[in-house]
Write a protein that holds these residues in place. Structure first.
Motif, PDB file in Angstrom:
ATOM      1  N   ALA B 114       0.865  -1.182   0.000  1.00 11.83           N
ATOM      2  CA  ALA B 114       0.000   0.000   0.000  1.00 11.83           C
ATOM      3  C   ALA B 114       0.901   1.231   0.000  1.00 11.83           C
ATOM      4  O   ALA B 114       1.960   1.223   0.625  1.00 11.83           O
ATOM      5  CB  ALA B 114      -0.892  -0.005   1.226  1.00 11.83           C
ATOM      6  N   ILE B 115       0.519   2.258  -0.725  1.00 11.66           N
ATOM      7  CA  ILE B 115       1.297   3.506  -0.760  1.00 11.66           C
ATOM      8  C   ILE B 115       0.548   4.555   0.051  1.00 11.66           C
ATOM      9  O   ILE B 115      -0.618   4.851  -0.243  1.00 11.66           O
ATOM     10  CB  ILE B 115       1.491   4.039  -2.198  1.00 11.66           C
ATOM     11  N   GLN B 116       1.229   5.100   1.080  1.00  9.91           N
ATOM     12  CA  GLN B 116       0.598   6.106   1.931  1.00  9.91           C
ATOM     13  C   GLN B 116       1.537   7.301   2.070  1.00  9.91           C
ATOM     14  O   GLN B 116       2.627   7.313   1.511  1.00  9.91           O
ATOM     15  CB  GLN B 116       0.305   5.521   3.321  1.00  9.91           C
ATOM     16  N   GLU B 117       1.071   8.272   2.830  1.00  9.51           N
ATOM     17  CA  GLU B 117       1.809   9.523   3.065  1.00  9.51           C
ATOM     18  C   GLU B 117       1.942  10.333   1.794  1.00  9.51           C
ATOM     19  O   GLU B 117       2.887  11.122   1.635  1.00  9.51           O
ATOM     20  CB  GLU B 117       3.194   9.272   3.701  1.00  9.51           C
ATOM     21  N   CYS B 118       1.040  10.117   0.846  1.00 12.73           N
ATOM     22  CA  CYS B 118       0.946  11.026  -0.294  1.00 12.73           C
ATOM     23  C   CYS B 118      -0.468  10.883  -0.851  1.00 12.73           C
ATOM     24  O   CYS B 118      -1.159   9.900  -0.571  1.00 12.73           O
ATOM     25  CB  CYS B 118       1.997  10.732  -1.362  1.00 12.73           C
ATOM     26  N   ALA B 119      -0.902  11.887  -1.630  1.00 14.71           N
ATOM     27  CA  ALA B 119      -2.241  11.822  -2.204  1.00 14.71           C
ATOM     28  C   ALA B 119      -2.302  10.672  -3.203  1.00 14.71           C
ATOM     29  O   ALA B 119      -1.333  10.454  -3.943  1.00 14.71           O
ATOM     30  CB  ALA B 119      -2.569  13.142  -2.906  1.00 14.71           C
ATOM     31  N   PRO B 120      -3.397   9.919  -3.244  1.00 13.30           N
ATOM     32  CA  PRO B 120      -3.509   8.807  -4.196  1.00 13.30           C
ATOM     33  C   PRO B 120      -3.238   9.255  -5.634  1.00 13.30           C
ATOM     34  O   PRO B 120      -2.593   8.526  -6.396  1.00 13.30           O
ATOM     35  CB  PRO B 120      -4.958   8.338  -4.033  1.00 13.30           C
ATOM     36  N   GLU B 121      -3.655  10.462  -5.977  1.00  9.29           N
ATOM     37  CA  GLU B 121      -3.473  10.953  -7.351  1.00  9.29           C
ATOM     38  C   GLU B 121      -2.001  11.193  -7.675  1.00  9.29           C
ATOM     39  O   GLU B 121      -1.620  11.293  -8.834  1.00  9.29           O
ATOM     40  CB  GLU B 121      -4.228  12.267  -7.590  1.00  9.29           C
ATOM     41  N   ALA B 122      -1.174  11.302  -6.636  1.00  5.47           N
ATOM     42  CA  ALA B 122       0.243  11.606  -6.871  1.00  5.47           C
ATOM     43  C   ALA B 122       1.052  10.345  -7.187  1.00  5.47           C
ATOM     44  O   ALA B 122       2.187  10.421  -7.654  1.00  5.47           O
ATOM     45  CB  ALA B 122       0.826  12.312  -5.644  1.00  5.47           C
ATOM     46  N   VAL B 123       0.461   9.181  -6.919  1.00  5.21           N
ATOM     47  CA  VAL B 123       1.205   7.939  -7.157  1.00  5.21           C
ATOM     48  C   VAL B 123       1.314   7.696  -8.661  1.00  5.21           C
ATOM     49  O   VAL B 123       0.365   7.924  -9.408  1.00  5.21           O
ATOM     50  CB  VAL B 123       0.499   6.743  -6.473  1.00  5.21           C
ATOM     51  N   HIS B 124       2.475   7.257  -9.104  1.00  7.54           N
ATOM     52  CA  HIS B 124       2.673   7.016 -10.538  1.00  7.54           C
ATOM     53  C   HIS B 124       3.739   5.937 -10.729  1.00  7.54           C
ATOM     54  O   HIS B 124       4.536   5.646  -9.815  1.00  7.54           O
ATOM     55  CB  HIS B 124       3.089   8.300 -11.254  1.00  7.54           C
ATOM     56  N   MET B 125       3.731   5.355 -11.916  1.00  4.34           N
ATOM     57  CA  MET B 125       4.732   4.343 -12.260  1.00  4.34           C
ATOM     58  C   MET B 125       6.117   4.972 -12.231  1.00  4.34           C
ATOM     59  O   MET B 125       6.305   6.084 -12.705  1.00  4.34           O
ATOM     60  CB  MET B 125       4.446   3.746 -13.638  1.00  4.34           C
ATOM     61  N   GLY B 126       7.059   4.259 -11.644  1.00  7.21           N
ATOM     62  CA  GLY B 126       8.424   4.775 -11.568  1.00  7.21           C
ATOM     63  C   GLY B 126       8.712   5.540 -10.290  1.00  7.21           C
ATOM     64  O   GLY B 126       9.856   5.909 -10.021  1.00  7.21           O
ATOM     65  N   MET B 127       7.679   5.784  -9.482  1.00  7.72           N
ATOM     66  CA  MET B 127       7.857   6.531  -8.242  1.00  7.72           C
ATOM     67  C   MET B 127       8.716   5.735  -7.259  1.00  7.72           C
ATOM     68  O   MET B 127       8.523   4.536  -7.066  1.00  7.72           O
ATOM     69  CB  MET B 127       6.483   6.779  -7.625  1.00  7.72           C
ATOM     70  N   ARG B 128       9.684   6.393  -6.645  1.00  3.15           N
ATOM     71  CA  ARG B 128      10.544   5.734  -5.658  1.00  3.15           C
ATOM     72  C   ARG B 128       9.857   5.710  -4.295  1.00  3.15           C
ATOM     73  O   ARG B 128       9.309   6.734  -3.849  1.00  3.15           O
ATOM     74  CB  ARG B 128      11.882   6.483  -5.548  1.00  3.15           C
ATOM     75  N   VAL B 129       9.857   4.549  -3.659  1.00  4.50           N
ATOM     76  CA  VAL B 129       9.178   4.407  -2.365  1.00  4.50           C
ATOM     77  C   VAL B 129      10.060   3.618  -1.396  1.00  4.50           C
ATOM     78  O   VAL B 129      10.989   2.913  -1.813  1.00  4.50           O
ATOM     79  CB  VAL B 129       7.820   3.685  -2.509  1.00  4.50           C
ATOM     80  N   GLU B 130       9.716   3.736  -0.110  1.00  2.00           N
ATOM     81  CA  GLU B 130      10.408   2.921   0.895  1.00  2.00           C
ATOM     82  C   GLU B 130       9.402   2.404   1.910  1.00  2.00           C
ATOM     83  O   GLU B 130       8.365   3.018   2.159  1.00  2.00           O
ATOM     84  CB  GLU B 130      11.512   3.722   1.594  1.00  2.00           C
ATOM     85  N   ALA B 131       9.735   1.265   2.498  1.00  2.00           N
ATOM     86  CA  ALA B 131       8.840   0.621   3.458  1.00  2.00           C
ATOM     87  C   ALA B 131       8.821   1.380   4.770  1.00  2.00           C
ATOM     88  O   ALA B 131       9.840   1.890   5.224  1.00  2.00           O
ATOM     89  CB  ALA B 131       9.285  -0.822   3.697  1.00  2.00           C
ATOM     90  N   VAL B 132       7.629   1.467   5.360  1.00  2.00           N
ATOM     91  CA  VAL B 132       7.490   1.970   6.728  1.00  2.00           C
ATOM     92  C   VAL B 132       7.117   0.772   7.587  1.00  2.00           C
ATOM     93  O   VAL B 132       6.097   0.119   7.354  1.00  2.00           O
ATOM     94  CB  VAL B 132       6.407   3.060   6.808  1.00  2.00           C
ATOM     95  N   TRP B 133       7.994   0.480   8.537  1.00  2.00           N
ATOM     96  CA  TRP B 133       7.823  -0.725   9.351  1.00  2.00           C
ATOM     97  C   TRP B 133       7.151  -0.419  10.673  1.00  2.00           C
ATOM     98  O   TRP B 133       7.219   0.702  11.165  1.00  2.00           O
ATOM     99  CB  TRP B 133       9.199  -1.359   9.635  1.00  2.00           C
ATOM    100  N   LYS B 134       6.581  -1.455  11.251  1.00  2.00           N
ATOM    101  CA  LYS B 134       6.126  -1.349  12.637  1.00  2.00           C
ATOM    102  C   LYS B 134       7.343  -1.083  13.512  1.00  2.00           C
ATOM    103  O   LYS B 134       8.458  -1.496  13.177  1.00  2.00           O
ATOM    104  CB  LYS B 134       5.473  -2.663  13.086  1.00  2.00           C
ATOM    105  N   PRO B 135       7.139  -0.387  14.659  1.00  2.00           N
ATOM    106  CA  PRO B 135       8.278  -0.080  15.530  1.00  2.00           C
ATOM    107  C   PRO B 135       8.934  -1.352  16.072  1.00  2.00           C
ATOM    108  O   PRO B 135       8.308  -2.412  16.128  1.00  2.00           O
ATOM    109  CB  PRO B 135       7.642   0.706  16.681  1.00  2.00           C
ATOM    110  N   ASP B 136      10.204  -1.192  16.493  1.00  2.00           N
ATOM    111  CA  ASP B 136      10.930  -2.310  17.115  1.00  2.00           C
ATOM    112  C   ASP B 136      10.118  -2.840  18.294  1.00  2.00           C
ATOM    113  O   ASP B 136       9.516  -2.079  19.039  1.00  2.00           O
ATOM    114  CB  ASP B 136      12.307  -1.833  17.622  1.00  2.00           C
ATOM    115  N   GLY B 137      10.132  -4.132  18.442  1.00  2.00           N
ATOM    116  CA  GLY B 137       9.411  -4.750  19.549  1.00  2.00           C
ATOM    117  C   GLY B 137       7.979  -5.109  19.194  1.00  2.00           C
ATOM    118  O   GLY B 137       7.340  -5.893  19.877  1.00  2.00           O
TER     119      GLY B 137
END
Lengths: 154, 166
Positions: B114-137
């Motif tokens: 899932a892509i979050q922290e940006c407007a859905p309309e802003a998502v596009h092919m080729g966009m660079r993304v990174e994983a947001v993980w659950k906190p340690d523990g």
């Protein structure tokens, strides 16, 4: 990081999918079910090219013509197919103990009626004679399980 | 008695209950265990060098064994996506959200994210993304350990960089 293959502790998860269906029965099956509940009677329909169909569907699967008349069939019949469930699953299957799914050609009918046999599985085979076991009057609610199961006739 | 009751039964309830015991198997168990360490574990084809995430025992392309594991960081590129406007039972993301295929850096096939922290309309092919993980523990060794992917702000990857990694 690169590692080589070995083995790790297997992981597993218990999961369940649940589909709470509420089927609309329609006129034909609806009346068939009402017959189980109110009359303790298994009804079929005489249909062009198929004889007496149980449970009825209202039309001929051969030429699509409308079913002719209602015919009450016997609650005894002959097993035409059987599959034993040796390890029933809780809440999926109707019984906790081993049972069999069967097709029963009821006396007076020309098609197989799908149901279950609970007891005497070692004696169950194609050709075995069985009789319906009915739920008590106050327990029948217009469902195919108003017939609890079929029992082998000794 | 010549016919069944005139008044039909209107409906029947039929609760279909399907209990499963899902067994991950060796490779998938390793994949989940690695998620606890914020890594995506892949396997490398011994013949073509292609990296599969989650790891496959054999390449579906060359059929050669993929015995070497490769741990990837959670950075990659959106290869394809859709904007979801209809709720799905069992997923409580706020609508609309973006379901995407993400080709992780170093992987030759995409995973779902899932892509979050940006407007859905802003998502596009080729966009660079990174994983947001659950906190340690809080990570349990499950795909749910990845909350979602978010844009990195880096320049887009050119189509040639991901066109064969959908």
């Amino acid at each position: 990081m690169t590692t080589s293959a070995g083995s790790v502790e297997p992981m597993h998860a218990e999961q369940a999918m649940e589909f709470p269906y509420k089927h609309s029965t329609g006129e034909t099956i609806g009346r068939f079910l009402a017959g189980l509940k109110e009359q303790k009677t298994i009804w079929g329909q005489r249909v062009a090219g198929q004889g007496v169909v149980v449970p009825p569907v209202g039309y001929s699967e051969i030429d699509a013509s409308a079913a002719q008349d209602w015919v009450a069939v016997q609650d005894t019949g002959t097993v035409t197919a059987a599959a034993v469930v040796h390890r029933p699953l809780e809440r999926l299957h109707p019984f906790a103990e081993p049972f069999a799914y069967v097709l029963v050609k009821l006396d007076g009918a020309d098609t197989g009626f799908a149901h279950v046999v609970k007891d005497g599985l070692d004696k169950l085979k194609v050709g075995t004679r069985v009789r319906a076991v009915w739920a008590a009057d106050e327990e029948r609610k217009g469902h195919v399980r108003d017939i609890v199961c079929f029992r082998i006739i000794d | 008695m010549h016919e069944p009751p005139k008044e039909p039964v209107k409906y029947v309830e039929a609760n279909l209950y399907l209990p499963y015991r899902y067994v991950a198997g060796d490779y998938r168990a390793r994949f989940f265990a690695a998620m606890k360490q914020k890594k995506f574990l892949g396997s490398k084809c011994s013949k073509t060098g292609k990296v599969f995430v989650s790891p496959l025992v054999n390449s579906p392309e060359s059929f050669a064994p993929a015995t070497e594991f490769v741990a990837l960081e959670g950075r990659g590129v959106v290869t394809t996506f859709c904007i979801v406007n209809i709720p799905v039972i069992g997923r409580d993301l706020q609508l609309p959200y973006v379901a995407a295929s993400v080709a992780l850096d170093g992987a030759d096939i995409s995973i779902f994210g899932a892509i979050q922290e940006c407007a859905p309309e802003a998502v596009h092919m080729g966009m660079r993304v990174e994983a947001v993980w659950k906190p340690d523990g809080e990570r349990t060794g499950s795909f749910d350990d990845v909350l979602y992917f978010k844009p990195t702000g880096e320049p887009d990857a050119p189509p040639a960089a991901y066109i064969n990694r959908l």
